[in-house]
Design an enzyme around this catalytic site. Structure first.
Site, PDB file in Angstrom:
ATOM      1  N   TYR A 175      75.219  29.342  74.062  1.00 59.25           N
ATOM      2  CA  TYR A 175      76.531  29.603  74.466  1.00 59.25           C
ATOM      3  C   TYR A 175      77.472  28.323  74.496  1.00 59.25           C
ATOM      4  O   TYR A 175      78.483  28.369  75.277  1.00 59.25           O
ATOM      5  CB  TYR A 175      76.449  30.215  75.929  1.00 59.25           C
TER       6      TYR A 175
ATOM      7  N   ASP B  48      64.004  33.552  80.042  1.00 57.90           N
ATOM      8  CA  ASP B  48      62.822  33.412  78.773  1.00 57.90           C
ATOM      9  C   ASP B  48      62.557  31.896  78.661  1.00 57.90           C
ATOM     10  O   ASP B  48      61.371  31.628  78.736  1.00 57.90           O
ATOM     11  CB  ASP B  48      63.340  33.873  77.522  1.00 57.90           C
TER      12      ASP B  48
ATOM     13  N   HIS C 212      70.839  28.284  67.467  1.00 59.26           N
ATOM     14  CA  HIS C 212      71.150  29.538  67.505  1.00 59.26           C
ATOM     15  C   HIS C 212      72.363  29.861  68.411  1.00 59.26           C
ATOM     16  O   HIS C 212      72.914  29.358  69.219  1.00 59.26           O
ATOM     17  CB  HIS C 212      70.202  30.325  67.943  1.00 59.26           C
TER      18      HIS C 212
ATOM     19  N   TYR D 179      78.937  40.651  77.152  1.00 60.09           N
ATOM     20  CA  TYR D 179      78.800  39.921  78.570  1.00 60.09           C
ATOM     21  C   TYR D 179      78.850  38.793  78.770  1.00 60.09           C
ATOM     22  O   TYR D 179      79.348  37.975  79.889  1.00 60.09           O
ATOM     23  CB  TYR D 179      77.421  40.720  79.047  1.00 60.09           C
ATOM     24  N   ARG D 180      78.897  38.017  77.477  1.00 58.18           N
ATOM     25  CA  ARG D 180      78.717  36.448  77.708  1.00 58.18           C
ATOM     26  C   ARG D 180      79.008  35.890  76.294  1.00 58.18           C
ATOM     27  O   ARG D 180      78.714  36.706  75.222  1.00 58.18           O
ATOM     28  CB  ARG D 180      77.393  36.246  78.288  1.00 58.18           C
TER      29      ARG D 180
END
Ligand code: ADP
Length: 598
Positions: free
Chosen positions: A144, A204, A447, A528-529
């Site tokens: 992110y 996670d 990623h 959502y993000r």
């Protein structure tokens, strides 16, 4: 003999690994470096990135002034080679998973406050010099944007290094109060030390900040998996330097103590304001309370489904089970390709042909694993005493058993190295590192997450899945869908894995993100993000009634932060002085984002 130095532990620093995971971390690091072709760092191509509209001279004066407001000499210029490192040894200067050029989204300096009062001083300093600051807790928001500031040349306020205490663990109330630099690893260890029968909830991977993840509205997997929903009480430095406590913390405790109901009741009297400090740039959170879960018995399991088009049936079975709260946690539905990826073996092990990994190659690969030719896997956990777990499982088995060929497995049914065992840990609040394994899919792997929300209804889930699948095909990426079930909705997390050394792949990853965001929005789906590079585009999709939501956010931003010093652009919220100046990265402009003004 390993060529690597031992990985920093929690004993040596707040962002370290717990001793119990030292061997695992070493193996994870070795695996990731074995696929790395990029050098550890390259000489800087560009001069130190200054804050916008600030000359070198003013910057020098400002940095000297900043050093003076801190007890420790706690300012570092970002003028050394940039090092991406790896998950446990990540940078606070830039995005380790850069999806544009490594040197684009970088800070000018990093400052390390030691307490809320120093954070207040830093904010006042930023207002004086009109220099944008960008707070991070651990900076492990990988996928992110990591530690990167949205406005290059901002000064990163790294809260975690010196503000990393678990301030309180309250046995009776089953709650805690933490500072920004407390990772899931650390909170877990601290709770263990008390010997209390309490669980934390972890995502996670366990290296992120408990506080940072919650204000970015991240999720975990126990019944307390909605991190923001399970927070209670915040302390915030506002952009004008004022200190605010939310909820019952707003009532002074007796004789100067913290209010004892601060971590019991989430709201105060009047508007509930905590939410505006999540996914925003309205304040710097310096303390936050969280509820802990009383330890309980539990049972993790997995269910496999043979056909691709079982998808609809699975979703429609999940919904009533989730809405009735029979499903105990935030279960996940994953595609079979992830079964290959989570083994930690590289993509080349499974497929060496051109283009995306074929369905045939997945089928072949699955022969190496215990479940045969499957298409979807559901990972769940039930909680309570043995009798309630048994009755819940009986119901769950009956429902999913309606899908021909579905198979139910307990951890005792699968090999010791299977991923289910790491789910057992995560779903009982034990932070792990295992989830890093799928990052070995590609060399120099990084990623990006594309994270739309879908109703837990087959038609909607199929629609968003088709959009994602088709666009991954068009842009040449393998599709890794994970659907995290919250109840009436699922967070569809599509994970784009790309090679950081390949500019073409990075450009395609950006193109894929851009196209997915707009294609999903056309069908009414929103994220959502998102990674900070795509925040403007995502914010723009929330456009109902001529962008009423954006205007509302801007009104708050301008009122709280008239000089626009706090994380300008975060979550697509720009202060007045930045708006319509070419900062927003939207749609086509972003096609060649490296040339756009960042
Ligand atoms: P983590 O390491 O848990 O993933 P980060 O420190 O990277 O979390 O934080 C995620 C994002 O949330 C950051 O990019 C930053 O914009 C914001 N953030 C983090 N900590 C704070 C804080 N204490 N106050 C305000 N915003 C924060």
């Amino acid at each position: 003999m390993s060529k690597f130095k031992p990985i920093p532990t929690l004993a040596s620093g707040h962002s370290g690994i717990p001793e119990r995971l030292q061997a695992e971390a070493k193996a994870a690091k070795e695996r990731s470096y074995s696929l790395k072709t990029l050098p550890e760092s390259i000489p800087r191509q560009k001069p130190l990135k200054l804050p916008p509209n600030i000359t070198q001279e003013t910057f020098d004066v400002a940095i000297t002034a900043l050093e003076k407001v801190l007890i420790k000499q706690a300012v570092e210029l970002n003028n050394k080679p940039l090092v991406d490192g790896w998950y446990m040894e990540h940078p606070n200067t830039h995005d380790a998973y850069h999806v544009i050029e490594q040197e684009e989204m970088v800070c000018s300096a990093v400052v390390y406050p030691s307490n809320a009062s120093e954070v207040q001083s830093i904010v006042k300093w930023a207002n004086e010099f009109k220099i944008p600051i960008y707070p991070i807790s651990m900076g492990r928001n990988l996928g992110y944007g990591g530690a990167a500031p949205r406005v290059p040349g901002s000064v990163v306020v790294d809260l975690g290094r010196n503000m990393n205490k678990v301030l309180n663990i309250d046995e009776e109330n089953a709650s805690c109060m933490v500072e920004p630099g407390v990772s899931y690893f650390k909170l877990y260890e601290e709770v263990q030390k008390t010997g209390l029968p309490l669980w934390i909830d972890t995502p996670d991977l366990g290296g992120g900040s408990v506080l940072g993840n919650a204000i970015d509205r991240g999720v975990g997997y126990t019944p307390y998996g909605d991190h923001f929903a399970n927070h209670c009480g915040m302390e915030i430095v506002l952009p004008n330097g004022e200190l605010l406590r939310t909820g019952m913390g707003a009532i002074p405790g007796k004789d100067g103590a913290d209010n004892p109901t601060w971590t019991c009741f989430q709201h105060a009297f009047g508007p509930s304001i905590d939410g505006i400090f999540s996914q925003s740039n309205f304040g710097i959170v310096t303390k936050m309370g969280f509820w802990l879960m009383p330890a309980t018995e539990y049972q993790s399991y997995m269910i496999t489904f043979p056909r691709e088009d079982d998808f609809e049936k699975i979703v429609d079975i999940i919904r009533p089970l989730a809405v009735k709260r029979i499903l105990g946690n935030v279960p996940q539905l994953r595609h079979a390709i992830q079964e290959l990826a989570v083994t930690g073996k590289p993509r080349s092990h499974w497929y060496s042909g051109p283009g995306r990994v074929t369905r045939e190659a997945i089928r072949e690969g699955l022969k190496e694993l215990p479940f045969g030719n499957i298409s979807w896997v559901f990972y769940g956990t039930q909680y309570g005493d043995q009798a309630s777990i048994s009755s819940q499982l009986a119901l769950i088995k009956v429902e999913f058993g309606k899908i021909p060929g579905s198979k139910f497995y307990l951890p005792s049914d699968v090999p010791a190295d299977h991923y289910l065992h790491s789910r057992v840990q995560v779903c009982s609040g034990v932070p792990v590192l295992k989830e890093l394994d799928w990052l070995n899919w590609k060399p120099n792997a990084a990623h990006l997450f594309f994270s739309p929300i879908t109703p837990t209804k087959s038609k909607d889930a199929r629609k968003i899945h088709t959009i994602i699948e088709k666009l991954h095909q068009n842009w040449g990426f393998d599709t890794f869908p994970t659907l995290c079930v919250a109840g009436r909705e699922m967070h569809y997390i599509a994970n784009i894995v790309y090679n950081r050394a390949d500019p073409d792949e990075k450009s395609r990853a950006r193109g894929l993100m851009r196209e997915m965001i707009s294609a999903a929005a056309k069908e009414g789906f929103g994220e959502y993000r998102t990674h900070l590079l795509f925040a403007d585009q995502v914010a723009e999709t929330y456009s109902w009634n001529d962008g009423a939501l954006r205007k509302f956010n801007e009104t708050i931003k301008d009122a709280l932060d008239p000089n626009g010093i706090l994380a300008p652009g975060r979550n697509g919220i720009w202060p007045r002085s930045y708006r319509d100046q070419g900062w927003e990265l939207i749609g086509e402009k972003a096609k060649d984002v490296t040339k756009a003004r960042l």
